[in-house]
Design a protein around this motif. Structure first.
Motif, PDB file in Angstrom:
ATOM      1  N   ALA A 102      13.112  34.017  32.646  1.00  0.00           N
ATOM      2  CA  ALA A 102      14.546  33.943  32.976  1.00  0.00           C
ATOM      3  C   ALA A 102      14.757  33.243  34.316  1.00  0.00           C
ATOM      4  O   ALA A 102      15.716  32.481  34.485  1.00  0.00           O
ATOM      5  CB  ALA A 102      15.142  35.346  33.020  1.00  0.00           C
ATOM      6  N   THR A 105      15.599  29.648  34.620  1.00  0.00           N
ATOM      7  CA  THR A 105      16.946  29.148  34.300  1.00  0.00           C
ATOM      8  C   THR A 105      17.870  29.172  35.520  1.00  0.00           C
ATOM      9  O   THR A 105      18.999  28.701  35.444  1.00  0.00           O
ATOM     10  CB  THR A 105      17.599  29.992  33.174  1.00  0.00           C
ATOM     11  OG1 THR A 105      17.772  31.330  33.674  1.00  0.00           O
ATOM     12  CG2 THR A 105      16.758  30.019  31.929  1.00  0.00           C
ATOM     13  N   ALA A 110      23.265  25.544  32.424  1.00  0.00           N
ATOM     14  CA  ALA A 110      23.818  26.647  31.638  1.00  0.00           C
ATOM     15  C   ALA A 110      23.916  27.932  32.456  1.00  0.00           C
ATOM     16  O   ALA A 110      24.524  28.908  32.024  1.00  0.00           O
ATOM     17  CB  ALA A 110      22.950  26.867  30.409  1.00  0.00           C
ATOM     18  N   THR A 113      20.096  33.022  32.601  1.00  0.00           N
ATOM     19  CA  THR A 113      20.156  33.830  31.386  1.00  0.00           C
ATOM     20  C   THR A 113      19.288  35.055  31.606  1.00  0.00           C
ATOM     21  O   THR A 113      18.059  34.943  31.678  1.00  0.00           O
ATOM     22  CB  THR A 113      19.590  33.030  30.183  1.00  0.00           C
ATOM     23  OG1 THR A 113      20.036  31.683  30.317  1.00  0.00           O
ATOM     24  CG2 THR A 113      20.023  33.605  28.866  1.00  0.00           C
ATOM     25  N   LEU A 116      16.494  39.816  27.867  1.00  0.00           N
ATOM     26  CA  LEU A 116      17.201  40.687  26.921  1.00  0.00           C
ATOM     27  C   LEU A 116      16.694  42.123  26.929  1.00  0.00           C
ATOM     28  O   LEU A 116      17.452  43.077  26.913  1.00  0.00           O
ATOM     29  CB  LEU A 116      17.067  40.112  25.502  1.00  0.00           C
ATOM     30  CG  LEU A 116      17.869  38.832  25.267  1.00  0.00           C
ATOM     31  CD1 LEU A 116      17.577  38.259  23.906  1.00  0.00           C
ATOM     32  CD2 LEU A 116      19.363  39.093  25.447  1.00  0.00           C
ATOM     33  N   SER A 127      16.705  40.938  38.805  1.00  0.00           N
ATOM     34  CA  SER A 127      17.423  40.096  37.853  1.00  0.00           C
ATOM     35  C   SER A 127      18.870  39.886  38.314  1.00  0.00           C
ATOM     36  O   SER A 127      19.397  38.768  38.274  1.00  0.00           O
ATOM     37  CB  SER A 127      17.377  40.759  36.482  1.00  0.00           C
ATOM     38  OG  SER A 127      18.218  40.111  35.607  1.00  0.00           O
ATOM     39  N   SER A 131      20.667  36.407  39.347  1.00  0.00           N
ATOM     40  CA  SER A 131      21.914  35.975  38.733  1.00  0.00           C
ATOM     41  C   SER A 131      22.931  35.587  39.815  1.00  0.00           C
ATOM     42  O   SER A 131      23.610  34.558  39.715  1.00  0.00           O
ATOM     43  CB  SER A 131      22.439  37.118  37.864  1.00  0.00           C
ATOM     44  OG  SER A 131      23.699  36.842  37.437  1.00  0.00           O
TER      45      SER A 131
END
Ligand SMILES: Nc1ncnc2c1ncn2[C@@H]1O[C@H](COP(=O)(O)OP(=O)(O)O)[C@@H](O)[C@H]1O
Ligand SMILES: [Mg+2]
Length: 387
Positions: A102, A105, A110, A113, A116, A127, A131
């Motif tokens: 992740a 990214t 985009a 991400t 999951l 995380s 972000s």
């Protein structure tokens, strides 16, 4: 030695033996996978418990059936603990791998991400941090793109604004050269006016680039705002008279400010020229100055009839000109005639310079509509009364 002491000694010996083997292993694995370290810690713990239990059982029940039972139970417990440790390690590895994937990214078009699967609280925190970083990165990239496109736009506008008077100058020079100008004197004065305008534009561009590069060095001195405004009004008076606009400045508090007088005079000059050129004949431009706690606010109110609400936020943007189709100006190409006003000739840089200079003084510039016109205000930090 009592039985209990004996048992404790055996248990300690067994656990110590496991510890002697396990501790160097844990140290060696410090830089390896977290999962392997985790598993090794559990393994050493299980080994220590099993070794001490078996050592005690061996001492107390040598060759006895119960010894075998204790050994089997200990071994079973150890195996189950190791399986659970292996599963936990796998989970940790899976979580950190998912987060690594992740993390790639971050900064992508985009956006970030998030992984999951379920993550441990530490990984979830990481995380969330990634972000937020990704969002900040996207925001600054967006800002950079906007800046780049406004810079490109400005260069295009400026080139256009330079090309038009240059074409006019060329036409007039050719007419003079060919002797076809019926009133050469007027052409001369037109050429002079155009050159003055171009000089002003280049001057503004230079000033703006100094502001934007942070290269504006202010030489601060303590002055009365009364004197600053007085000088600016005196400078703008000829234009006001020429335009038939009343210039009034009767509400000016003699508050002290610590500013670069040259730069602030330029700011007030820009505001006054804009105000005069936006006010119809017989209208009034009023300059006022008041002290508000730690600020001195100078306002220039005109009779322009108000600025569109959606334009109010844009007037200080570099290169923005109200309702500005950047069409060739009649002035440059038309036969010499009409009077040229400096105020008519801006490239949309005046208010950007105003804002830049005022902010370099730790002040702020703003505009709002008032009845029949608009009011530009600059707020400058007031000088300390005892300074
Ligand atoms: N006092 C004012 N009253 C009404 N509109 C104004 C006033 N000052 C500025 N504006 C609007 O803001 C635009 C930008 O002003 P400025 O940055 O000084 O550029 P320029 O004077 O070169 O057009 C002007 O073109 C005008 O439309
Ligand atoms: Mg202007």
């Amino acid at each position: 030695m009592s039985d209990l002491m004996l048992m404790a000694s055996y248990a300690a010996l067994g656990a110590a033996a496991a510890g002697v083997v396990g501790w160097p292993a844990v140290l060696l694995l410090r830089r390896r996978s977290l999962a392997l370290s985790l598993f090794t810690v559990v393994f050493v713990t299980v080994l220590a418990v099993a070794a001490s239990t078996i050592a005690v059982a061996e001492a107390m029940l040598p060759g006895h059936h119960d010894f075998q039972v204790v050994t089997i139970v200990t071994c079973m417990g150890s195996v189950v603990s190791l399986i659970v440790a292996a599963l936990l390690s796998r989970q940790v590895v899976a979580g950190s791998r998912a987060l690594t994937r992740a993390a790639r990214t971050v900064g992508s078009d985009a956006g970030f991400t998030a992984p999951l699967g379920p993550l441990s609280s530490e990984l979830s925190e990481l995380s969330a941090e990634l972000s937020a970083t990704s969002a900040r990165l996207a925001e600054s990239r967006q800002r950079e793109r906007a800046l780049e496109s406004s810079r490109r736009e400005l260069i295009a506008w400026i080139s256009h604004d330079l090309r038009t008077p240059l074409a006019g100058l060329r036409a007039m020079a050719e007419a003079l050269e060919d002797g076809v100008a019926d009133e050469p004197q007027r052409y001369h004065s037109r050429i002079r006016t155009e050159v003055d305008r171009l000089t002003g534009m280049v001057d503004d561009l230079f000033e703006l680039s100094r502001i934007q590069a942070g290269a504006l060095t202010l030489s601060l001195s303590r002055v009365s705002v009364y004197d600053l405004v007085g000088d600016a009004i005196a400078g703008a008076y000829p234009l006001a008279r020429e335009r038939g606009v009343h210039l009034v400045g009767d509400r000016i508090a003699p508050a002290p400010v610590e500013v670069d007088s040259r730069e602030i005079t330029r700011v007030l000059g820009n505001l006054l020229i804009n105000a005069i050129r936006s006010t119809p004949v017989d209208g009034t431009v009023a300059v006022a100055a008041r002290q508000e706690e730690a600020e001195v606010v100078v306002s220039v109110t005109d009779g322009c009839g108000g600025i569109d609400e959606q334009d109010l936020a844009r007037v200080f943007e570099t290169g923005w000109r109200g309702g500005s189709a950047r069409t060739p100006r009649k002035a440059a190409t038309a036969p010499a005639g009409a009077v040229q006003h400096h105020g008519d000739t801006g490239a949309g840089l005046g208010l950007a310079i105003v804002r830049g200079i005022v902010e370099a003084h730790a002040g702020h510039a703003s505009v709002h509509n008032v009845h029949g016109g608009c009011c530009f205000e600059i707020a400058l930090p007031a000088a300390m009364p005892w300074a």
